[in-house]
Design a protein around this motif. Structure first.
Motif, PDB file in Angstrom:
ATOM      1  N   CYS A 263       0.846  -1.194   0.000  1.00 17.21           N
ATOM      2  CA  CYS A 263       0.000   0.000   0.000  1.00 17.21           C
ATOM      3  C   CYS A 263       0.880   1.242   0.000  1.00 17.21           C
ATOM      4  CB  CYS A 263      -0.944   0.023   1.193  1.00 17.21           C
ATOM      5  SG  CYS A 263      -2.178   1.338   1.008  1.00 17.21           S
TER       6      CYS A 263
ATOM      7  N   CYS B 127      -5.977   1.527   9.604  1.00 12.17           N
ATOM      8  CA  CYS B 127      -5.645   0.351   8.799  1.00 12.17           C
ATOM      9  C   CYS B 127      -5.466  -0.896   9.676  1.00 12.17           C
ATOM     10  CB  CYS B 127      -4.359   0.595   8.014  1.00 12.17           C
ATOM     11  SG  CYS B 127      -4.010  -0.764   6.894  1.00 12.17           S
TER      12      CYS B 127
ATOM     13  N   ASN C 164      -7.730   2.674  -2.940  1.00 13.77           N
ATOM     14  CA  ASN C 164      -7.773   3.892  -2.133  1.00 13.77           C
ATOM     15  C   ASN C 164      -7.914   5.157  -2.987  1.00 13.77           C
ATOM     16  OD1 ASN C 164      -5.099   4.656  -2.958  1.00 13.77           O
ATOM     17  ND2 ASN C 164      -4.212   3.424  -1.325  1.00 13.77           N
TER      18      ASN C 164
ATOM     19  N   PHE D 279       0.614  -6.377   6.357  1.00 14.83           N
ATOM     20  CA  PHE D 279       1.249  -6.482   5.051  1.00 14.83           C
ATOM     21  C   PHE D 279       2.495  -7.356   5.051  1.00 14.83           C
ATOM     22  CE2 PHE D 279      -0.712  -2.208   5.004  1.00 14.83           C
ATOM     23  CZ  PHE D 279      -1.620  -2.432   3.990  1.00 14.83           C
TER      24      PHE D 279
ATOM     25  N   GLY E  76      -4.636  -3.809   1.302  1.00 20.44           N
ATOM     26  CA  GLY E  76      -3.592  -3.145   0.530  1.00 20.44           C
ATOM     27  C   GLY E  76      -4.149  -2.313  -0.629  1.00 20.44           C
TER      28      GLY E  76
ATOM     29  N   LEU F  16      -0.345   4.175   1.176  1.00 21.23           N
ATOM     30  CA  LEU F  16      -0.847   5.087   2.214  1.00 21.23           C
ATOM     31  C   LEU F  16      -0.599   4.494   3.600  1.00 21.23           C
ATOM     32  CD1 LEU F  16      -4.262   6.360   0.759  1.00 21.23           C
ATOM     33  CD2 LEU F  16      -1.952   7.256   0.407  1.00 21.23           C
TER      34      LEU F  16
ATOM     35  N   CYS G  97      -3.114   4.800   6.614  1.00 13.95           N
ATOM     36  CA  CYS G  97      -4.323   5.337   7.262  1.00 13.95           C
ATOM     37  C   CYS G  97      -4.324   5.024   8.765  1.00 13.95           C
ATOM     38  CB  CYS G  97      -5.570   4.727   6.632  1.00 13.95           C
ATOM     39  SG  CYS G  97      -5.649   5.023   4.859  1.00 13.95           S
TER      40      CYS G  97
HETATM   41  S1  SF4 Z   1      -6.670   1.329   5.039  1.00 17.26           S
HETATM   42 FE1  SF4 Z   1      -6.335   0.718   2.914  1.00 17.26          FE
HETATM   43  S2  SF4 Z   1      -5.425   2.517   1.938  1.00 17.26           S
HETATM   44 FE2  SF4 Z   1      -5.213   2.816   4.123  1.00 17.26          FE
HETATM   45  S3  SF4 Z   1      -3.172   2.015   4.634  1.00 17.26           S
HETATM   46 FE3  SF4 Z   1      -4.646   0.331   4.950  1.00 17.26          FE
HETATM   47  S4  SF4 Z   1      -4.669  -0.776   3.008  1.00 17.26           S
HETATM   48 FE4  SF4 Z   1      -3.734   1.226   2.604  1.00 17.26          FE
END
Ligand code: SF4
Length: 222
Positions: free
Chosen positions: A33, A40, A99, A44, A74, A35, A37
């Protein structure tokens, strides 16, 4: 040489978010990813499995009774080179969960996407980062597909300015906005009064809005 990709998990389940809620999909969860957030909950790093394009096609072909493939994460668009090869080799319907920020990558594969489920990330939910410019570029490209809608995850930190900017962006391109109250695990801790207040603030600016919580969490499915 054929591309390879790290996949977090592949599973069949019911789509639990947005206007397609209730359809049976094969979820392919990508492991990168761009970003970071606040809310989240994706891991990962652990339990990743590597697939070549042909191996993933073979896996996909084991699942016959699905409405579509959900490319999720992701952020699937972090693996656009792989997707470009993969999508040319499958004729299944493709639902992209994204996203909504990697617009240049989207332009490379938009021809293979049937449904775009993008996020509009509020600064209050993404560590203060403002993604509205990227979201607008993304929408301009995503409008070329058959169906597009935008999900807005919110909690009590949402501001009137965020509501105004989000509603005006959706209105400019006439796309459905799906308001999704943030869940804590399987619990909805926001009050009904607060959720209603946010909903009516949106609707007073732009009325192509639906309030849809994460249904799969109520059903206790993945
Ligand atoms: S919520 Fe979605 S866009 Fe935000 S960091 Fe996690 S995987 Fe990435």
């Amino acid at each position: 040489m054929q591309s390879k990709v790290q996949i977090k998990e592949i599973f069949e389940s019911i789509q639990g978010e947005g206007p397609c809620v209730g359809i049976n999909q094969l979820f392919i969860r990508f492991s990168k990813c761009n970003l970071n957030c606040n809310y989240c909950d994706t891991d990962f790093r652990n339990d990743l499995k590597e697939y070549s394009v042909d191996e993933l096609i073979e896996e996909v072909n084991r699942h016959n009774n699905i409405h579509s493939i959900s490319l999720t994460g992701g952020e699937p668009l972090c693996d656009t080179d792989f997707l470009y090869e993969f999508l040319q080799k499958t004729n299944k319907k493709i639902y992209l969960e994204t996203n909504g920020t990697l617009y240049e990558q989207l332009s490379l594969i938009i021809q293979y996407i049937d449904i775009v489920s993008m996020d509009i990330k509020l600064p209050s939910m993404s560590n203060g980062f403002d993604h509205f410019f990227a979201h607008e570029q993304f929408i301009k490209i995503a409008k070329n597909t058959k169906e597009i809608f935008a999900k807005v995850v919110f909690d009590t930190n949402i501001t009137d300015d965020e509501i105004l900017k989000t509603a005006e962006l959706a209105q400019k391109y006439n796309i459905l906005l799906v308001l999704q109250p943030k869940m804590d695990g399987n619990n909805l801790n926001l009050s009904t009064e607060f959720i209603n207040e946010v909903y009516y603030k949106f609707v007073s600016i732009y009325d192509y809005v639906r309030l849809i919580p994460q249904v799969h969490k109520f059903l206790n499915v993945r």
